[in-house]
Design a protein around this motif. Structure first.
Motif, PDB file in Angstrom:
ATOM      1  N   PHE A  40      33.927   9.861  70.253  1.00 11.29           N
ATOM      2  CA  PHE A  40      33.522   8.634  69.573  1.00 11.29           C
ATOM      3  C   PHE A  40      33.294   8.909  68.095  1.00 11.29           C
ATOM      4  N   THR A  41      33.139   7.848  67.341  1.00  8.32           N
ATOM      5  CA  THR A  41      32.829   7.988  65.921  1.00  8.32           C
ATOM      6  C   THR A  41      31.513   7.287  65.607  1.00  8.32           C
ATOM      7  N   HIS A  42      30.887   7.760  64.536  1.00 11.87           N
ATOM      8  CA  HIS A  42      29.711   7.075  63.988  1.00 11.87           C
ATOM      9  C   HIS A  42      29.816   7.119  62.461  1.00 11.87           C
ATOM     10  N   ALA A  43      29.037   6.287  61.822  1.00 11.59           N
ATOM     11  CA  ALA A  43      28.996   6.291  60.352  1.00 11.59           C
ATOM     12  C   ALA A  43      28.022   7.374  59.909  1.00 11.59           C
ATOM     13  N   PRO A  44      28.493   8.416  59.225  1.00 11.53           N
ATOM     14  CA  PRO A  44      27.591   9.501  58.826  1.00 11.53           C
ATOM     15  C   PRO A  44      26.588   9.027  57.785  1.00 11.53           C
ATOM     16  N   GLN A  45      25.436   9.650  57.792  1.00 11.11           N
ATOM     17  CA  GLN A  45      24.375   9.226  56.872  1.00 11.11           C
ATOM     18  C   GLN A  45      24.546   9.936  55.530  1.00 11.11           C
ATOM     19  N   THR A  46      25.573   9.523  54.797  1.00 13.59           N
ATOM     20  CA  THR A  46      25.802  10.053  53.458  1.00 13.59           C
ATOM     21  C   THR A  46      25.016   9.206  52.454  1.00 13.59           C
ATOM     22  N   PRO A  47      24.747   9.734  51.263  1.00 14.55           N
ATOM     23  CA  PRO A  47      24.040   8.925  50.257  1.00 14.55           C
ATOM     24  C   PRO A  47      24.746   7.621  49.945  1.00 14.55           C
ATOM     25  N   VAL A  57      36.154  12.234  58.364  1.00 11.54           N
ATOM     26  CA  VAL A  57      37.254  11.732  57.540  1.00 11.54           C
ATOM     27  C   VAL A  57      36.647  10.895  56.424  1.00 11.54           C
ATOM     28  N   ALA A  58      36.890  11.307  55.198  1.00 17.03           N
ATOM     29  CA  ALA A  58      36.460  10.549  54.025  1.00 17.03           C
ATOM     30  C   ALA A  58      37.700  10.335  53.169  1.00 17.03           C
ATOM     31  N   HIS A  59      38.284   9.164  53.273  1.00 13.32           N
ATOM     32  CA  HIS A  59      39.545   8.868  52.593  1.00 13.32           C
ATOM     33  C   HIS A  59      39.416   7.523  51.898  1.00 13.32           C
ATOM     34  N   GLY A  60      39.340   7.541  50.587  1.00 13.04           N
ATOM     35  CA  GLY A  60      39.208   6.298  49.848  1.00 13.04           C
ATOM     36  C   GLY A  60      37.978   5.529  50.283  1.00 13.04           C
ATOM     37  N   PHE A  61      38.178   4.321  50.775  1.00 13.52           N
ATOM     38  CA  PHE A  61      37.070   3.456  51.174  1.00 13.52           C
ATOM     39  C   PHE A  61      36.752   3.579  52.657  1.00 13.52           C
ATOM     40  N   TYR A  62      37.267   4.610  53.308  1.00  8.69           N
ATOM     41  CA  TYR A  62      36.990   4.824  54.730  1.00  8.69           C
ATOM     42  C   TYR A  62      36.237   6.134  54.909  1.00  8.69           C
ATOM     43  N   MET A  98      41.666   9.500  61.238  1.00  6.50           N
ATOM     44  CA  MET A  98      40.629   9.612  62.262  1.00  6.50           C
ATOM     45  C   MET A  98      41.240   9.591  63.661  1.00  6.50           C
ATOM     46  N   ARG A  99      42.248   8.780  63.885  1.00  3.06           N
ATOM     47  CA  ARG A  99      42.903   8.786  65.200  1.00  3.06           C
ATOM     48  C   ARG A  99      43.433  10.181  65.516  1.00  3.06           C
ATOM     49  N   ALA A 100      44.011  10.833  64.511  1.00  2.00           N
ATOM     50  CA  ALA A 100      44.538  12.187  64.717  1.00  2.00           C
ATOM     51  C   ALA A 100      43.415  13.162  65.061  1.00  2.00           C
ATOM     52  N   GLU A 101      42.262  13.024  64.414  1.00  2.00           N
ATOM     53  CA  GLU A 101      41.127  13.898  64.711  1.00  2.00           C
ATOM     54  C   GLU A 101      40.628  13.685  66.139  1.00  2.00           C
ATOM     55  N   MET A 102      40.564  12.446  66.563  1.00  2.00           N
ATOM     56  CA  MET A 102      40.088  12.151  67.905  1.00  2.00           C
ATOM     57  C   MET A 102      41.071  12.652  68.956  1.00  2.00           C
ATOM     58  N   LEU A 103      42.359  12.471  68.695  1.00  6.43           N
ATOM     59  CA  LEU A 103      43.368  12.946  69.632  1.00  6.43           C
ATOM     60  C   LEU A 103      43.348  14.463  69.750  1.00  6.43           C
ATOM     61  N   ALA A 104      42.963  15.143  68.672  1.00  8.62           N
ATOM     62  CA  ALA A 104      42.892  16.603  68.693  1.00  8.62           C
ATOM     63  C   ALA A 104      41.796  17.108  69.631  1.00  8.62           C
ATOM     64  N   CYS A 105      40.871  16.235  70.011  1.00  6.92           N
ATOM     65  CA  CYS A 105      39.804  16.617  70.942  1.00  6.92           C
ATOM     66  C   CYS A 105      40.257  16.550  72.392  1.00  6.92           C
ATOM     67  N   LEU A 106      41.436  16.009  72.639  1.00  8.50           N
ATOM     68  CA  LEU A 106      41.913  15.795  74.000  1.00  8.50           C
ATOM     69  C   LEU A 106      43.189  16.592  74.251  1.00  8.50           C
ATOM     70  N   PRO A 107      43.488  16.920  75.513  1.00  8.94           N
ATOM     71  CA  PRO A 107      44.715  17.667  75.813  1.00  8.94           C
ATOM     72  C   PRO A 107      45.978  16.903  75.418  1.00  8.94           C
ATOM     73  N   ASP A 108      47.031  17.637  75.126  1.00 11.25           N
ATOM     74  CA  ASP A 108      48.316  17.001  74.823  1.00 11.25           C
ATOM     75  C   ASP A 108      48.888  16.317  76.057  1.00 11.25           C
ATOM     76  N   ASP A 109      48.617  16.865  77.226  1.00 10.79           N
ATOM     77  CA  ASP A 109      49.103  16.293  78.479  1.00 10.79           C
ATOM     78  C   ASP A 109      47.942  15.604  79.187  1.00 10.79           C
ATOM     79  N   LEU A 110      47.994  14.289  79.237  1.00  6.30           N
ATOM     80  CA  LEU A 110      46.925  13.504  79.865  1.00  6.30           C
ATOM     81  C   LEU A 110      47.405  12.823  81.147  1.00  6.30           C
ATOM     82  N   GLN A 111      48.481  13.289  81.716  1.00  2.73           N
ATOM     83  CA  GLN A 111      48.953  12.704  82.965  1.00  2.73           C
ATOM     84  C   GLN A 111      47.895  12.895  84.049  1.00  2.73           C
TER      85      GLN A 111
END
Length: 233
Positions: free
Chosen positions: A161-168, A218-223, A48-61
């Motif tokens: 940001f993240t939220h808990a998706p409304q899955t069954p 991101v759905a990985h195991g228990f996350y 999930m951190r990788a997904e969030m970082l992908a939303c932002l520029p590589d250069d954040l100076q």
């Protein structure tokens, strides 16, 4: 925002992370071996951190970024390594102490300031971007959206940001959790849909000019968690 509900929930979260779960979260942040369930959560959070970082520029100076609910600081470190000036806020003082003590030395041009407090504190000023990883998942959709609207009023470019998706599965876990005493378990996660969150968010005056962008689950195991990018147009 229902201020009373928000403050009560915030208090529950602080107690849990600062007292009950602090040692477990320190282990999450290390390379220490974990059991199967916690190992899957650690791996899922990294994805999930990788997904969030992908939303932002590589250069954040030149960017000032609020990492809202920064926990042990893993996302704040990656933002700083891209050159950002990061303020990491978390309500759990013990977690913040750990984050400050374990900051790596290879941040390059970026820097991090950690502080225990409320992520909505207007005294922290304005930001180019806000990240909030799993910081809003314990609040109702209305309260989470109200928090996002508060942050939007002080943010120039983007909120990721993240939220808990409304899955069954998550909805069933939420319903079952209502039936049993919670004791020392973590504060209850509240699943919701992006449509519901955005509907509440759009009602706030500060939502004007903001649009939904990239999203990923991101759905990985228990996350399981869903990220969403909001951008100021």
């Amino acid at each position: 925002m229902d201020v009373t509900t928000y403050q009560r929930r915030r208090g529950e979260i602080r107690t849990y992370f600062d007292e009950t779960a602090v040692d477990a979260w320190k282990r999450f942040a290390s390379e220490a071996p974990l059991g199967r369930i916690r190992a899957s959560v650690r791996a899922g959070r990294a994805l999930m951190r990788a997904e969030m970082l992908a939303c932002l520029p590589d250069d954040l100076q030149g960017w000032r970024i609020l990492d809202a609910g920064c926990g042990t600081g893993a996302l704040a470190v990656e933002l700083a390594r891209r050159g950002a000036d990061v303020l990491g806020i978390d309500i759990a003082p013990e977690i913040i102490r750990f984050a400050a003590e374990t900051v790596p030395s290879d941040l390059g041009a970026g820097r991090i300031t950690f502080r225990a407090g409320d992520m909505l504190d207007v005294g922290d000023g304005r930001f180019d971007a806000v990240t909030a990883m799993d910081s809003l998942i314990h609040y109702s959709a209305a309260d989470a959206a109200a928090a996002l609207a508060t942050l939007a009023g002080r943010t120039q470019r983007s909120i990721v940001f993240t939220h808990a998706p409304q899955t069954p599965a998550l909805s069933l876990m939420h319903a079952m959790g209502q039936l049993f005493p919670r004791a020392n378990r973590s504060p209850q996660i509240v699943p919701t849909t992006q449509k519901n969150l955005l509907r509440h968010f759009a009602q706030a005056p500060t939502a004007a000019g903001w649009t939904a962008g990239r999203t990923a689950r991101v759905a990985h195991g228990f996350y399981t968690s869903q990220c969403l990018e909001l951008s100021r147009s």
